[in-house]
Design a protein around this motif. Structure first.
Motif, PDB file in Angstrom:
ATOM      1  N   GLN A   1       0.847  -1.186   0.000  1.00 33.30           N
ATOM      2  CA  GLN A   1       0.000   0.000   0.000  1.00 33.30           C
ATOM      3  C   GLN A   1       0.886   1.241   0.000  1.00 33.30           C
ATOM      4  OE1 GLN A   1      -2.743   0.090   3.301  1.00 33.30           O
ATOM      5  NE2 GLN A   1      -3.519   2.121   2.776  1.00 33.30           N
ATOM      6  N   GLN A   2       0.372   2.330  -0.558  1.00 33.61           N
ATOM      7  CA  GLN A   2       1.070   3.600  -0.490  1.00 33.61           C
ATOM      8  C   GLN A   2       0.254   4.563   0.362  1.00 33.61           C
ATOM      9  OE1 GLN A   2       1.755   4.623  -4.695  1.00 33.61           O
ATOM     10  NE2 GLN A   2       3.931   4.330  -4.265  1.00 33.61           N
ATOM     11  N   PHE A   3       0.949   5.505   0.987  1.00 34.66           N
ATOM     12  CA  PHE A   3       0.330   6.426   1.932  1.00 34.66           C
ATOM     13  C   PHE A   3       0.652   7.870   1.571  1.00 34.66           C
ATOM     14  CE2 PHE A   3       1.227   2.407   3.942  1.00 34.66           C
ATOM     15  CZ  PHE A   3       0.036   2.105   4.582  1.00 34.66           C
ATOM     16  N   ASP A   4      -0.255   8.763   1.958  1.00 36.32           N
ATOM     17  CA  ASP A   4      -0.004  10.194   1.803  1.00 36.32           C
ATOM     18  C   ASP A   4       0.999  10.678   2.844  1.00 36.32           C
ATOM     19  OD1 ASP A   4      -2.065  10.868  -0.251  1.00 36.32           O
ATOM     20  OD2 ASP A   4      -3.418  10.144   1.318  1.00 36.32           O
TER      21      ASP A   4
ATOM     22  N   GLN B   1      12.659   2.970  -0.712  1.00 37.16           N
ATOM     23  CA  GLN B   1      12.975   1.768  -1.485  1.00 37.16           C
ATOM     24  C   GLN B   1      11.720   0.934  -1.728  1.00 37.16           C
ATOM     25  OE1 GLN B   1      15.946  -0.692   0.402  1.00 37.16           O
ATOM     26  NE2 GLN B   1      15.410  -2.472  -0.829  1.00 37.16           N
ATOM     27  N   HIS B   2      10.863   0.824  -0.728  1.00 38.88           N
ATOM     28  CA  HIS B   2       9.642   0.021  -0.845  1.00 38.88           C
ATOM     29  C   HIS B   2       8.437   0.854  -1.280  1.00 38.88           C
ATOM     30  CE1 HIS B   2      11.452  -3.703   0.525  1.00 38.88           C
ATOM     31  NE2 HIS B   2      12.151  -2.952   1.372  1.00 38.88           N
ATOM     32  N   GLN B   3       8.686   2.097  -1.657  1.00 40.79           N
ATOM     33  CA  GLN B   3       7.690   2.994  -2.236  1.00 40.79           C
ATOM     34  C   GLN B   3       6.404   3.069  -1.410  1.00 40.79           C
ATOM     35  OE1 GLN B   3       7.220   2.064  -6.392  1.00 40.79           O
ATOM     36  NE2 GLN B   3       9.407   2.214  -6.784  1.00 40.79           N
ATOM     37  N   LEU B   4       6.568   3.337  -0.118  1.00 44.24           N
ATOM     38  CA  LEU B   4       5.404   3.429   0.765  1.00 44.24           C
ATOM     39  C   LEU B   4       4.696   4.774   0.664  1.00 44.24           C
ATOM     40  CD1 LEU B   4       6.529   1.615   4.036  1.00 44.24           C
ATOM     41  CD2 LEU B   4       5.359   0.711   2.038  1.00 44.24           C
TER      42      LEU B   4
END
Length: 183
Positions: A110-113, A135-138
């Motif tokens: 998942q990605q977060f604001d 690196q994990h594009q959070l």
């Protein structure tokens, strides 16, 4: 521990004396959130609270209108306390994950604001955490990471670093993801 502003403004929660976690002081929390108002609109944002500890930041994020908050905390007693606090608030917008932050970061899709990380200052891999987040594009494009750390850390040379604030012995480094998905 109290919630500074928002829909739950002024709510207090008594932290058990047995806790090892130290919540971010009200003074530091209020000041860093004032700074963050220039970087992010919390209304309907998605947020991640790593090393959630007492849940102070998670509760503040919920109060400020975040649509969802994921709180990651390894300690069973601390996780139970966070669960009790969100139950008292009557919110279902907090997903509590009791587990290791490093494992979570590596497996999260998942990605977060907004990401807030407040590891124990003596954590051996503390300096690696900002790199792991990127690196994990959070973070979503333009997403913000706030990293709380001790005086001895300097992240000003990090490619995504944007600001540093110190309030007493509490230091915050702010990072911002680029507009596009390339990190």
């Amino acid at each position: 521990m109290r919630i500074i502003t928002g829909i739950y403004k002024g709510r207090h929660f008594d932290i058990p004396r047995t806790f090892k976690a130290r919540p971010t002081t009200d003074f530091a929390k209020e000041n860093i959130f004032n700074v963050l108002n220039a970087y992010i609109d919390f209304e309907d944002a998605t947020a991640l609270d790593l090393f959630a500890g007492t849940g102070s930041i998670s509760l503040e994020l919920l109060s400020r209108g975040c649509n969802s908050v994921v709180s990651v905390e390894a300690d069973r007693e601390h996780a139970n306390f966070i669960r009790q606090c969100t139950t008292k608030l009557g919110t279902d917008k907090c997903l509590l994950i009791r587990g290791d932050v490093f494992r979570f970061v590596k497996s999260c899709h998942q990605q977060f604001d907004f990401v807030f990380a407040d590891p124990p200052y003596a954590l051996p891999d503390l300096e690696k955490i900002p790199n792991l987040i990127f690196q994990h594009q959070l973070l979503k494009p333009n997403g913000v990471l706030v990293f709380e750390h001790g005086r001895g850390n300097d992240f000003s040379q990090h490619p995504h670093f944007v600001d540093h604030r110190a309030y007493g012995s509490v230091n915050f480094s702010l990072f911002k993801a680029p507009e596009n998905k390339e990190v």
